[in-house]
Design a protein around this motif. Structure first.
Motif, PDB file in Angstrom:
ATOM      1  N   GLU A  85      32.597  32.553  41.495  1.00 41.60           N
ATOM      2  CA  GLU A  85      33.680  32.225  42.425  1.00 41.60           C
ATOM      3  C   GLU A  85      35.039  32.672  41.901  1.00 41.60           C
ATOM      4  O   GLU A  85      35.912  33.039  42.686  1.00 41.60           O
ATOM      5  N   LYS A  86      35.232  32.674  40.585  1.00 42.86           N
ATOM      6  CA  LYS A  86      36.486  33.157  40.001  1.00 42.86           C
ATOM      7  C   LYS A  86      36.596  34.670  40.102  1.00 42.86           C
ATOM      8  O   LYS A  86      37.685  35.216  40.263  1.00 42.86           O
ATOM      9  N   ARG A  87      35.472  35.367  40.013  1.00 45.36           N
ATOM     10  CA  ARG A  87      35.465  36.831  40.018  1.00 45.36           C
ATOM     11  C   ARG A  87      35.637  37.423  41.418  1.00 45.36           C
ATOM     12  O   ARG A  87      36.213  38.488  41.565  1.00 45.36           O
ATOM     13  N   VAL A  88      35.073  36.759  42.431  1.00 44.71           N
ATOM     14  CA  VAL A  88      35.057  37.320  43.790  1.00 44.71           C
ATOM     15  C   VAL A  88      35.838  36.403  44.722  1.00 44.71           C
ATOM     16  O   VAL A  88      35.408  35.281  45.012  1.00 44.71           O
ATOM     17  N   THR A  89      36.961  36.889  45.204  1.00 43.60           N
ATOM     18  CA  THR A  89      37.813  36.113  46.094  1.00 43.60           C
ATOM     19  C   THR A  89      37.087  35.796  47.395  1.00 43.60           C
ATOM     20  O   THR A  89      36.468  36.667  48.005  1.00 43.60           O
TER      21      THR A  89
END
Length: 139
Positions: A85-89
């Motif tokens: 979730e942090k990597r892919v907006t």
């Protein structure tokens, strides 16, 4: 409708499944293998698949003990969810109880008369299919 990704995360493998465009059927994509506990590398690979297929929803298996308690493997899945979730907006990672999905996958492969050697190669991918199909059926 968008495709949904299903994942069965282990300590050295990640089974990957994807839904059809209508969001009705799950099919196995692959079993990704990585060095033990190299979750950053696994997340890199999954992120690439997410971006290539414009995935907005990931269904990730949450391994619980039979009594419903969360153990060390569940903590890893929660960490992996947060990592993705942090990597892919805008990505929504849904944790799904995965108890018995590997057993279901193994039973299906035995019923299909798949050899023991071949079962070992595809069991994680088939578990990801079971996780994703369970989610799709519930929708």
């Amino acid at each position: 409708m968008e495709r949904i990704l299903g994942l069965d995360l282990g300590s050295r493998t990640c089974g990957i499944a994807m839904s059809d465009a209508l969001g009705m059927l799950a099919h196995g994509v692959e079993t990704y293998r990585f060095s033990e506990n190299a979750y950053e590398k696994a997340a890199d690979y999954i992120e690439k698949i997410i971006n290539e297929n414009q995935i907005k929803t990931v269904v990730l298996g949450l391994p619980k003990h039979m009594n419903g308690d969360l153990g060390e493997r569940a903590e890893v899945s929660i960490m992996f969810k947060e990592m993705l979730e942090k990597r892919v907006t805008g990505l929504d990672v849904i944790l799904i109880d995965e108890r018995l999905t590997t057993k279901v996958a193994q039973d299906r492969l035995i019923f299909a008369d798949v050899s023991r050697k071949k079962r070992k190669q595809v069991i994680d991918k088939m578990a990801a299919v079971a996780i994703l199909q369970g989610y799709l059926d519930a929708q």
